[in-house]
Design an enzyme around this catalytic site. Structure first.
Site, PDB file in Angstrom:
ATOM      1  N   ASP A   1     -10.405   1.952  -3.714  1.00 33.69           N
ATOM      2  CA  ASP A   1     -10.163   3.389  -3.596  1.00 33.69           C
ATOM      3  C   ASP A   1     -10.879   4.201  -4.668  1.00 33.69           C
ATOM      4  O   ASP A   1     -11.203   5.370  -4.449  1.00 33.69           O
ATOM      5  CB  ASP A   1      -8.667   3.690  -3.681  1.00 33.69           C
ATOM      6  CG  ASP A   1      -7.944   3.446  -2.372  1.00 33.69           C
ATOM      7  OD1 ASP A   1      -8.517   3.782  -1.314  1.00 33.69           O
ATOM      8  OD2 ASP A   1      -6.818   2.924  -2.397  1.00 33.69           O
TER       9      ASP A   1
ATOM     10  N   GLU B   1       1.337  -0.155  -4.946  1.00 33.59           N
ATOM     11  CA  GLU B   1       0.370   0.881  -5.303  1.00 33.59           C
ATOM     12  C   GLU B   1       1.098   2.229  -5.395  1.00 33.59           C
ATOM     13  O   GLU B   1       1.139   2.993  -4.440  1.00 33.59           O
ATOM     14  CB  GLU B   1      -0.744   0.956  -4.257  1.00 33.59           C
ATOM     15  CG  GLU B   1      -1.806   2.005  -4.598  1.00 33.59           C
ATOM     16  CD  GLU B   1      -2.506   2.567  -3.376  1.00 33.59           C
ATOM     17  OE1 GLU B   1      -3.657   3.001  -3.519  1.00 33.59           O
ATOM     18  OE2 GLU B   1      -1.902   2.577  -2.275  1.00 33.59           O
TER      19      GLU B   1
ATOM     20  N   ASP C   1       0.824  -1.204   0.000  1.00 33.51           N
ATOM     21  CA  ASP C   1       0.000   0.000   0.000  1.00 33.51           C
ATOM     22  C   ASP C   1       0.865   1.264   0.000  1.00 33.51           C
ATOM     23  O   ASP C   1       1.934   1.301   0.607  1.00 33.51           O
ATOM     24  CB  ASP C   1      -0.887  -0.013   1.251  1.00 33.51           C
ATOM     25  CG  ASP C   1      -1.777   1.200   1.363  1.00 33.51           C
ATOM     26  OD1 ASP C   1      -2.676   1.348   0.515  1.00 33.51           O
ATOM     27  OD2 ASP C   1      -1.568   2.007   2.295  1.00 33.51           O
TER      28      ASP C   1
END
Length: 434
Positions: free
Chosen positions: A319, A250, A225
């Site tokens: 997201d 990410e 992340d």
């Protein structure tokens, strides 16, 4: 004469050894040279195994999310998914998506208990599980500051040294945020304490955490992340220690070069989500601007046009979906299948969003399964070659590996003789060799 011949033989042997050594150095240090072990085989398809509100039992028939995954394990296997990306497994500072972890080692949160997590991971086999690794930031156990426990980075002073200097808490004594190789400053997280990954204590605990997830739970790989928050070198370091079968970061940026630069930072030891390809697909399908799917040089846009074997493609995630951001960044609902026709037939490793597969209706689910079948039967991989039809007026058309042809958009197009329609729908079609 004998001495001269002997000396010449030794010179030849020495030069041969030197050449082999230099070649080995080049291979080892070249971008992606050590990447194969951490980036799968290139043949896989991923399912994102959760969405933004998965942690709420009231949305799941009063069941924990891990139970939902377990109950759907056979459906996931039959659909042809090779990996399921799980949400963050640790206890969180809030009863939410667990993206503000506190106690890394307490594997219980809104998604379920540690035992339920183990059962879900086991039930999915032979499909493998990827854990969402949130190590850019962390919250303290009681205060949200640097009072880290389970694990601590050491005593209170060592806990503070694990946080970067300049963090919003004013409690960090570590080094300042690092810069990425392109010169940009690492991204901070206001809600959590940004960790100093140059600190050996932080590195040691991250490695222990990954080992725990791998050996005690059965996770096979990682989704890192918010990797804009620390240098990609450390992702490579943690992958060398944990040996995942697949790693993806990410790095949220629509600039292809920026994403590729981050992959280079990892020394080719992790793939990245292809945000630039998603941005091009949103523009192309929403505005019928299909020229966005072809560069001036005739290649695909995004990471798949620059370093396809390091690209993990997607059209939606937790997201970007509407419930998270009010629809500002979502993929157009009526263009979802156009998006999957593209990513499930093109290079990169494609990712299917849970809501699109399980909540989009039986017809959409069947079409996604069919696309996965077409991809695997044709042997399309992350490195497959793409020929893009030059004329993008009202359509995007391409032939992949000479085995699969696709068209998205309202304009008509056909790959010609020797092809048969394998899938079609509103403004999209897929052909295979007859």
């Amino acid at each position: 004469m004998k001495l001269s011949l002997t000396r010449n033989r030794w010179i030849v042997r020495f030069l041969g050894f030197l050449f082999a050594f230099l070649l080995l150095v080049v291979l080892i240090t070249a971008p992606g040279a050590l990447a194969a072990d951490y980036n799968g085989t290139g043949k896989e398809v991923i399912l994102q195994g959760f969405h933004w509100t998965s942690y709420k039992p009231e949305n799941n028939g009063n069941k924990h999310w891990y139970q939902i995954v377990k109950e759907n394990a056979q459906n996931i296997n039959r659909a042809g998914f090779d990996y399921v990306w799980f949400p963050p497994p640790s206890r969180s500072a809030a009863s939410d998506n667990s993206y503000l972890p506190t106690e890394w080692y307490t594997l219980e949160n809104g998604y379920g208990t540690e035992n339920e997590l183990k059962e879900a991971v086991t039930a999915l086999k032979p499909t493998l599980a990827l854990a969402d690794i949130v190590i850019n930031h962390r919250c303290g156990t009681a205060t949200g500051g640097a009072d880290f426990t389970n694990p601590a980075f050491g005593n209170s002073e060592q806990n503070r040294s694990a946080v970067v200097t300049g963090d919003d808490c004013n409690c960090g004594t570590g080094k300042p945020e690092e810069r990425h190789h392109n010169g940009s400053i690492s991204e901070s997280n206001d809600a959590g304490r940004d960790l100093d990954h140059t600190n050996p204590l932080v590195q040691a605990k991250v490695k222990e955490f990954l080992d725990k997830l791998k050996t005690e739970i059965g996770f096979a790989g990682w989704r890192y992340d918010q990797v804009r928050g620390y240098n990609g070198y450390y992702v490579g370091l943690y992958n060398d220690a944990s040996k995942p079968v697949l790693s993806v970061g990410e790095f949220w940026d629509d600039n292809s070069q920026a994403v590729v630069d981050w992959v280079d930072e990892t020394r080719g030891k992790s793939m990245a989500f292809d945000f630039p390809t998603r941005a091009a697909l949103v523009d192309a399908t929403l505005n019928q601007n299909y020229s966005r799917l072809k560069t001036i040089s005739g290649k695909s846009p995004g990471v798949i046009g620059m370093w396809p074997e390091m690209s993990v493609t997607f059209i939606e995630n937790h997201d970007t979906e509407a419930v998270r951001n009010g629809g500002q960044k979502r993929f157009p609902d009526d263009k979802v299948m156009q998006g999957y026709v593209y990513i499930l037939t093109h290079p990169g490793i494609p990712t299917v969003f849970w809501r699109h597969f399980f909540d989009g209706g039986d017809s959409q689910k069947a079409q996604i399964v069919k696309l996965i079948e077409i991809r695997k039967n044709a042997g399309i991989t992350s490195k497959s070659s793409v020929f893009i039809e030059p004329n993008t007026d009202g359509k995007y058309a391409a032939i992949v590996d000479g085995k699969v042809a696709i068209k998205i958009g309202s304009a008509s197009w056909s790959p010609g003789d020797g092809w048969k329609v394998a899938l079609d729908g509103p403004d999209y079609a897929v052909w295979t060799k007859s």
